[in-house]
Design a protein around this motif. Structure first.
Motif, PDB file in Angstrom:
ATOM      1  N   THR A   9     -18.112 -36.391  41.824  1.00 51.68           N
ATOM      2  CA  THR A   9     -19.126 -34.974  42.007  1.00 51.68           C
ATOM      3  C   THR A   9     -19.121 -34.279  40.243  1.00 51.68           C
ATOM      4  O   THR A   9     -19.320 -32.890  40.274  1.00 51.68           O
ATOM      5  N   GLY A  10     -17.627 -34.766  39.742  1.00 49.77           N
ATOM      6  CA  GLY A  10     -17.239 -34.058  38.268  1.00 49.77           C
ATOM      7  C   GLY A  10     -18.367 -34.226  37.063  1.00 49.77           C
ATOM      8  O   GLY A  10     -20.117 -34.614  37.501  1.00 49.77           O
ATOM      9  N   THR A  11     -18.153 -33.985  36.045  1.00 49.12           N
ATOM     10  CA  THR A  11     -19.268 -34.090  34.896  1.00 49.12           C
ATOM     11  C   THR A  11     -19.906 -35.232  34.717  1.00 49.12           C
ATOM     12  O   THR A  11     -20.523 -35.600  34.826  1.00 49.12           O
ATOM     13  N   SER A  31     -14.137 -37.623  45.831  1.00 45.66           N
ATOM     14  CA  SER A  31     -13.534 -36.431  45.642  1.00 45.66           C
ATOM     15  C   SER A  31     -12.757 -35.351  46.308  1.00 45.66           C
ATOM     16  O   SER A  31     -13.136 -35.331  47.447  1.00 45.66           O
ATOM     17  N   ARG A  32     -12.248 -34.832  45.910  1.00 46.80           N
ATOM     18  CA  ARG A  32     -11.635 -33.676  47.257  1.00 46.80           C
ATOM     19  C   ARG A  32     -12.818 -32.431  47.452  1.00 46.80           C
ATOM     20  O   ARG A  32     -12.873 -32.455  49.280  1.00 46.80           O
ATOM     21  N   VAL A  38      -6.811 -38.226  45.109  1.00 47.71           N
ATOM     22  CA  VAL A  38      -5.841 -38.793  44.288  1.00 47.71           C
ATOM     23  C   VAL A  38      -4.798 -38.687  44.653  1.00 47.71           C
ATOM     24  O   VAL A  38      -4.100 -39.307  43.977  1.00 47.71           O
ATOM     25  N   GLN A 110      -3.149 -39.480  29.973  1.00 47.01           N
ATOM     26  CA  GLN A 110      -4.216 -40.834  30.116  1.00 47.01           C
ATOM     27  C   GLN A 110      -3.663 -41.857  29.629  1.00 47.01           C
ATOM     28  O   GLN A 110      -3.445 -42.690  30.035  1.00 47.01           O
ATOM     29  N   GLN A 138     -18.224 -27.257  28.324  1.00 50.01           N
ATOM     30  CA  GLN A 138     -16.280 -27.120  29.410  1.00 50.01           C
ATOM     31  C   GLN A 138     -15.192 -26.483  27.799  1.00 50.01           C
ATOM     32  O   GLN A 138     -14.552 -25.522  29.202  1.00 50.01           O
TER      33      GLN A 138
END
Ligand SMILES: NC(=O)c1ccc[n+]([C@@H]2O[C@H](COP(=O)([O-])OP(=O)(O)OC[C@H]3O[C@@H](n4cnc5c(N)ncnc54)[C@H](OP(=O)(O)O)[C@@H]3O)[C@@H](O)[C@H]2O)c1
Length: 257
Positions: A9-11, A31-32, A38, A110, A138
């Motif tokens: 659902t993110g970028t 996703s949430r 996660v 990361q 962002q």
């Protein structure tokens, strides 16, 4: 193929879902907001059941080492454990170019995640990409203080989010590689200038102040540690071309971004 897109659902995740569907796959965002977390593992087993591949692009915004390492390590362990339990044959994870050269702040998370992927029982592929063109938006959002934007100076070679999404889907379609060739954009840019150009394209009149942030991660970015090295693949869409499309679409409706 059935592809579960963790962080879908993110970028970049929403672009991955679009790219996978355009190529005829069944793409399931997790996703949430779809009941999958996660960090706790909630909903992961169900989301991964029957998947032919998983693409994980989940994220959380922070510049601090400890929350970044905690989030990305926990997420990696939980996603890989659920993939193993569901016998998913391939997990593709997105990372960022140069996280080993600049192992500070967000990038420490990361790097910790990559190490867990390297030791995984499940076959995996890690793609390191450069900052997205969308990173300008962002960064603008995260750097706005009232009427002022503290735009960080950084040397980046940004790539269109849709090109990263297409690459992730094509990697998921193929055999696990461990590590794919890095993916950057066609030209080097100054992040502060990207933020300024994006803000103006959205009709913002805020004062944009380019700054050198005195934290190790941002010093590393300013020194060019996130730039691609020899062997990287380069996308085709420039930041200016991307901005032309995004700016045209939004400039008439948004005036105070
Ligand atoms: N941004 C860049 O320029 C860039 C460049 C190169 C590589 N990358 C890589 O791409 C990844 C994604 O970046 P992005 O900019 O697309 O991130 P983003 O827009 O912040 O999206 C993050 C996604 O993760 C989900 N998420 C957050 N917390 C979660 C949780 N606890 N459980 C499940 N899902 C969760 C969010 O959905 P919910 O809020 O619904 O949970 C959302 O779908 C980064 O981690 C990085 O590895 C980013």
């Amino acid at each position: 193929m059935k592809i579960t897109v963790v962080g879908g659902t993110g970028t970049v995740g929403s672009l991955v879902v679009e790219a996978a569907q355009a190529r005829g796959h069944e793409a399931i965002p997790a996703s949430r907001s779809t009941g999958v977390d996660v960090t706790t593992g909630e909903g992961l087993n169900e989301a991964l059941r029957g998947a032919d591949a998983v693409i994980d692009v989940s994220s959380m915004p922070t510049l601090s080492v400890s929350p970044a390492v905690k989030f990305f390590s926990t997420a990696a362990k939980n996603v890989l454990a659920a993939a193993e339990a569901a016998e998913v044959p391939h997990v593709v994870r997105l990372s960022i170019i140069g996280v080993d050269r600049n192992p500070h702040g967000f990038y420490a998370g990361q790097l910790a995640m990559e190490k867990i992927y390297n030791d995984a029982a499940v076959p995996t592929t890690i793609l390191r990409a450069a900052q997205f063109h969308e990173f300008a938006a962002q960064t603008l959002q995260r750097s706005t203080l009232g009427p002022v934007v503290l735009a960080p100076r950084a040397r980046v070679q940004p790539v269109a989010g849709w090109e990263v999404a297409e690459k992730l889907v094509s990697l998921a379609e193929g055999q696990p590689l461990g590590r794919a060739a890095d993916l950057a954009g066609p030209h080097e840019e100054d992040l502060a200038e990207m933020v300024r150009a994006y803000a103006r394209s959205q009709g913002s009149r805020r004062l944009i102040l380019p700054v050198r942030l005195p934290v190790p991660m941002m010093r590393g970015m300013a020194a060019g540690l996130q730039l691609p090295r020899e062997g990287a693949q380069l996308g085709t869409e420039t930041f200016a071309e991307w901005l032309g499309v995004v700016g045209d679409g939004a400039s008439s409706s948004k005036t105070d971004t």
